[in-house]
Design a protein around this motif. Structure first.
Motif, PDB file in Angstrom:
ATOM      1  N   MET A  55      -3.960   8.189  15.010  1.00 41.70           N
ATOM      2  CA  MET A  55      -3.678   8.056  13.585  1.00 41.70           C
ATOM      3  C   MET A  55      -2.228   7.663  13.329  1.00 41.70           C
ATOM      4  O   MET A  55      -1.906   7.114  12.277  1.00 41.70           O
ATOM      5  N   ILE A  56      -1.352   7.919  14.300  1.00 42.20           N
ATOM      6  CA  ILE A  56       0.047   7.525  14.153  1.00 42.20           C
ATOM      7  C   ILE A  56       0.156   6.008  14.053  1.00 42.20           C
ATOM      8  O   ILE A  56       0.876   5.467  13.208  1.00 42.20           O
ATOM      9  N   THR A  57      -0.578   5.317  14.921  1.00 39.39           N
ATOM     10  CA  THR A  57      -0.584   3.855  14.862  1.00 39.39           C
ATOM     11  C   THR A  57      -1.341   3.352  13.639  1.00 39.39           C
ATOM     12  O   THR A  57      -0.919   2.401  12.967  1.00 39.39           O
ATOM     13  N   PHE A  58      -2.462   4.008  13.304  1.00 36.09           N
ATOM     14  CA  PHE A  58      -3.249   3.580  12.153  1.00 36.09           C
ATOM     15  C   PHE A  58      -2.442   3.689  10.864  1.00 36.09           C
ATOM     16  O   PHE A  58      -2.504   2.795  10.002  1.00 36.09           O
ATOM     17  N   SER A  59      -1.675   4.772  10.703  1.00 40.16           N
ATOM     18  CA  SER A  59      -0.891   4.947   9.474  1.00 40.16           C
ATOM     19  C   SER A  59       0.171   3.861   9.350  1.00 40.16           C
ATOM     20  O   SER A  59       0.508   3.430   8.248  1.00 40.16           O
ATOM     21  N   TRP A  60       0.684   3.400  10.480  1.00 39.91           N
ATOM     22  CA  TRP A  60       1.667   2.302  10.480  1.00 39.91           C
ATOM     23  C   TRP A  60       1.013   1.019   9.966  1.00 39.91           C
ATOM     24  O   TRP A  60       1.526   0.350   9.068  1.00 39.91           O
ATOM     25  N   PHE A  61      -0.145   0.668  10.543  1.00 42.77           N
ATOM     26  CA  PHE A  61      -0.826  -0.563  10.148  1.00 42.77           C
ATOM     27  C   PHE A  61      -1.395  -0.474   8.727  1.00 42.77           C
ATOM     28  O   PHE A  61      -1.557  -1.503   8.060  1.00 42.77           O
ATOM     29  N   LEU A  62      -1.692   0.734   8.264  1.00 43.90           N
ATOM     30  CA  LEU A  62      -2.199   0.904   6.903  1.00 43.90           C
ATOM     31  C   LEU A  62      -1.181   0.423   5.876  1.00 43.90           C
ATOM     32  O   LEU A  62      -1.542  -0.009   4.776  1.00 43.90           O
ATOM     33  N   ALA A  63       0.090   0.477   6.232  1.00 46.23           N
ATOM     34  CA  ALA A  63       1.139   0.055   5.298  1.00 46.23           C
ATOM     35  C   ALA A  63       1.039  -1.427   4.969  1.00 46.23           C
ATOM     36  O   ALA A  63       1.442  -1.853   3.879  1.00 46.23           O
ATOM     37  N   TYR A  64       0.516  -2.241   5.879  1.00 46.33           N
ATOM     38  CA  TYR A  64       0.494  -3.688   5.663  1.00 46.33           C
ATOM     39  C   TYR A  64      -0.317  -4.104   4.434  1.00 46.33           C
ATOM     40  O   TYR A  64       0.198  -4.820   3.569  1.00 46.33           O
ATOM     41  N   PRO A  65      -1.581  -3.692   4.309  1.00 47.00           N
ATOM     42  CA  PRO A  65      -2.321  -4.115   3.115  1.00 47.00           C
ATOM     43  C   PRO A  65      -1.841  -3.443   1.841  1.00 47.00           C
ATOM     44  O   PRO A  65      -2.012  -3.989   0.750  1.00 47.00           O
ATOM     45  N   LEU A  66      -1.226  -2.270   1.959  1.00 49.74           N
ATOM     46  CA  LEU A  66      -0.837  -1.518   0.766  1.00 49.74           C
ATOM     47  C   LEU A  66       0.539  -1.900   0.232  1.00 49.74           C
ATOM     48  O   LEU A  66       0.817  -1.679  -0.952  1.00 49.74           O
ATOM     49  N   THR A  67       1.397  -2.476   1.076  1.00 49.35           N
ATOM     50  CA  THR A  67       2.759  -2.768   0.611  1.00 49.35           C
ATOM     51  C   THR A  67       3.159  -4.238   0.722  1.00 49.35           C
ATOM     52  O   THR A  67       4.256  -4.604   0.298  1.00 49.35           O
ATOM     53  N   GLY A  68       2.275  -5.083   1.287  1.00 49.32           N
ATOM     54  CA  GLY A  68       2.605  -6.508   1.366  1.00 49.32           C
ATOM     55  C   GLY A  68       2.856  -7.113  -0.007  1.00 49.32           C
ATOM     56  O   GLY A  68       3.766  -7.920  -0.199  1.00 49.32           O
ATOM     57  N   GLY A  69       2.061  -6.708  -1.004  1.00 49.25           N
ATOM     58  CA  GLY A  69       2.229  -7.206  -2.372  1.00 49.25           C
ATOM     59  C   GLY A  69       3.548  -6.773  -2.979  1.00 49.25           C
ATOM     60  O   GLY A  69       4.164  -7.510  -3.766  1.00 49.25           O
ATOM     61  N   ILE A  70       3.996  -5.570  -2.627  1.00 53.29           N
ATOM     62  CA  ILE A  70       5.290  -5.085  -3.122  1.00 53.29           C
ATOM     63  C   ILE A  70       6.415  -5.983  -2.608  1.00 53.29           C
ATOM     64  O   ILE A  70       7.335  -6.346  -3.349  1.00 53.29           O
ATOM     65  N   GLY A  71       6.315  -6.366  -1.337  1.00 52.40           N
ATOM     66  CA  GLY A  71       7.328  -7.251  -0.771  1.00 52.40           C
ATOM     67  C   GLY A  71       7.395  -8.571  -1.495  1.00 52.40           C
ATOM     68  O   GLY A  71       8.482  -9.096  -1.769  1.00 52.40           O
ATOM     69  N   ALA A  72       6.221  -9.135  -1.829  1.00 47.85           N
ATOM     70  CA  ALA A  72       6.192 -10.409  -2.546  1.00 47.85           C
ATOM     71  C   ALA A  72       6.839 -10.279  -3.926  1.00 47.85           C
ATOM     72  O   ALA A  72       7.580 -11.165  -4.377  1.00 47.85           O
ATOM     73  N   LYS A  73       6.573  -9.170  -4.620  1.00 47.11           N
ATOM     74  CA  LYS A  73       7.173  -8.943  -5.938  1.00 47.11           C
ATOM     75  C   LYS A  73       8.681  -8.791  -5.830  1.00 47.11           C
ATOM     76  O   LYS A  73       9.434  -9.280  -6.681  1.00 47.11           O
ATOM     77  N   TRP A  74       9.122  -8.109  -4.802  1.00 49.37           N
ATOM     78  CA  TRP A  74      10.564  -7.925  -4.616  1.00 49.37           C
ATOM     79  C   TRP A  74      11.264  -9.258  -4.344  1.00 49.37           C
ATOM     80  O   TRP A  74      12.383  -9.473  -4.818  1.00 49.37           O
ATOM     81  N   VAL A  75      10.620 -10.138  -3.586  1.00 47.41           N
ATOM     82  CA  VAL A  75      11.227 -11.442  -3.317  1.00 47.41           C
ATOM     83  C   VAL A  75      11.430 -12.214  -4.619  1.00 47.41           C
ATOM     84  O   VAL A  75      12.471 -12.834  -4.843  1.00 47.41           O
ATOM     85  N   SER A  76      10.420 -12.171  -5.509  1.00 43.82           N
ATOM     86  CA  SER A  76      10.524 -12.857  -6.792  1.00 43.82           C
ATOM     87  C   SER A  76      11.605 -12.242  -7.671  1.00 43.82           C
ATOM     88  O   SER A  76      12.316 -12.944  -8.394  1.00 43.82           O
ATOM     89  N   LYS A  77      11.753 -10.916  -7.592  1.00 43.37           N
ATOM     90  CA  LYS A  77      12.688 -10.215  -8.475  1.00 43.37           C
ATOM     91  C   LYS A  77      14.111 -10.145  -7.913  1.00 43.37           C
ATOM     92  O   LYS A  77      15.092 -10.344  -8.634  1.00 43.37           O
ATOM     93  N   PHE A  78      14.229  -9.871  -6.603  1.00 43.29           N
ATOM     94  CA  PHE A  78      15.546  -9.634  -6.010  1.00 43.29           C
ATOM     95  C   PHE A  78      16.011 -10.740  -5.057  1.00 43.29           C
ATOM     96  O   PHE A  78      17.146 -10.711  -4.595  1.00 43.29           O
TER      97      PHE A  78
END
Length: 424
Positions: A55-78
């Motif tokens: 689950m340690i590895t799974f929790s790491w990879f879980l971040a990709y679908p949940l936070t990729g959109g946040i990164g895109a928004k930050w690029v547009s904003k910052f």
């Protein structure tokens, strides 16, 4: 002449390559904590010890679908530089959560929950949170690093070549990481002799290192690249999922990361079930990742071969090798596949965000969803092996399906439709 053509991107390019090294290094460092934590935090977890460790590895990879959109928004904003700085601060926070977990385990080892004879310390759950937070930081960094490597023109290089150079740095990080954990952090002691307190100072050291990198990034000139993102207050007319070649690229990336990790994580367990290969099983994983590094170094020298051609050739050869390995029951053929897996990430990413214009940063964020394949496919393969009485032979059909889909993407799926081509 546009800004993209006149701007010197050599410095920013070198910076992105270094950050790709950090991404690979920390990703594998996180994975390497699974075994030590089995013998420390999870020593009383009974039959759930393996599940909880993975689950340690799974929790790491879980971040990709949940936070990729946040990164895109930050690029547009910052912008690119602002997003990188914030991602590195998130990384420091995640390493801080790791530190809290270790301190709690060291000073309050009995604090936890007990259910039907299985004891799990609270420190373990905090460690999972840390894994997710650092994984989120890496995800946001990749939303910047991948399209930046493609878009920042450096004289004498092609877009796929720059991606492969970044991938080579990533592979160097993944190669060094196991030695860092086993040798530097734990001093090459046996797993049963590891003490959780050995992680206290290494995490402090990592936080300090990332803080220095954050400071340096703040002083560097990392210009935004014209035509790769929308303006902060601009409303995009289309859904990012309306671009067929991008949507298929997300699926292709899901299968790529899934098959890459499946072979790297499971080939040893497969070889252990075959008497002829059991003695050489341990070296297979090292050689697989080593061939990945070799392939990326070779790919970094290729500036005349297109991303589509590289993906077409490598997926075709990988498909043949996996099918043959299943027929003759030879895991060494799976190891050789690492050579061809090496350039697939770069090729898929390059093809998937082609012609997206101002949708590029959002497309990069969407592609991060596909990385979840690295958490799902190896786990599913293990479930199939258990269902078949521990026989791994036919579980490689799952990997074969992934290779075939990537081959389809290289043949026809990569082509942008006329309406999907956005002018910069």
């Amino acid at each position: 002449m546009t800004k993209t053509q006149t701007q010197n991107y050599t410095g920013p390019f070198i910076t992105m390559v270094f950050l790709f090294f950090i991404i690979g290094f920390l990703t594998v460092v996180n994975q390497q904590f699974q075994s030590p934590l089995q013998h420390t935090l999870l020593e009383k977890a009974g039959a759930l010890k393996n599940t909880l460790a993975t689950m340690i590895t799974f929790s790491w990879f879980l971040a990709y679908p949940l936070t990729g959109g946040i990164g895109a928004k930050w690029v547009s904003k910052f912008g690119y530089k602002g997003t990188l700085s914030r991602a590195l601060l998130v990384m420091i926070a995640g390493l801080g959560v790791f530190e809290i977990s270790v301190l709690l385990a060291d000073y309050a080892p009995n604090a936890g929950i007990a259910i039907q004879g299985i004891e799990v310390p609270f420190a373990y759950f905090i460690f999972l949170v840390g894994s997710y937070v650092v994984g989120s930081a890496v995800t946001i960094m990749q939303v910047v690093v991948n399209p930046y490597l493609i878009a920042c023109n450096v004289k004498g290089t092609s877009d796929i070549q720059r991606q492969n150079i970044g991938g080579s740095a990533n592979s160097i990080g993944t190669t060094i990481a196991p030695y860092f954990v086993a040798g530097i952090i734990f001093g090459n002691v046996a797993s049963e002799d590891i003490h959780i307190g050995q992680l206290i100072w290494p995490f402090i050291g990592l936080m300090a290192t990332i803080a220095i990198i954050t400071f340096i990034i703040g002083k560097l000139s990392l210009p935004n690249i014209e035509g790769t993102t929308n303006e902060a207050n601009e409303k995009l007319e289309r859904s990012i999922w309306s671009f067929r070649h991008l949507a298929l690229g997300v699926i292709a990336l899901f299968f790529y990361v899934g098959v890459e990790v499946s072979v790297g994580a499971n080939v040893k367990m497969y070889a252990d079930t075959l008497p002829l290969f059991k003695d050489s099983a341990a070296i297979m994983v090292t050689l697989y990742w080593g061939l990945m590094l070799v392939g990326r170094l070779v790919g970094a020298s290729l500036n005349m071969i297109s991303a589509r051609t590289q993906l077409l050739v490598t997926t075709a050869l990988a498909t043949l090798l996996i099918l043959l390995s299943m027929i003759i029951h030879n895991p060494w053929l799976l190891v050789i596949v690492g050579l061809f897996h090496s350039v697939m990430w770069s090729a898929i990413f390059t093809l998937a965000i082609a012609k997206l214009g101002k949708y590029t940063s959002k497309g990069s964020g969407a592609l991060m969803i596909g990385v979840l394949g690295g958490g799902i496919m190896p786990l599913l393969q293990g479930v199939i092996a258990d269902a078949m009485g521990g026989d791994w032979t036919w579980t490689w059909w799952l990997v074969l399906v992934g290779e075939i889909f990537m081959l389809y993407y290289a043949l026809v799926g990569y082509k942008p439709r006329e309406k999907d081509i956005i002018a910069k």
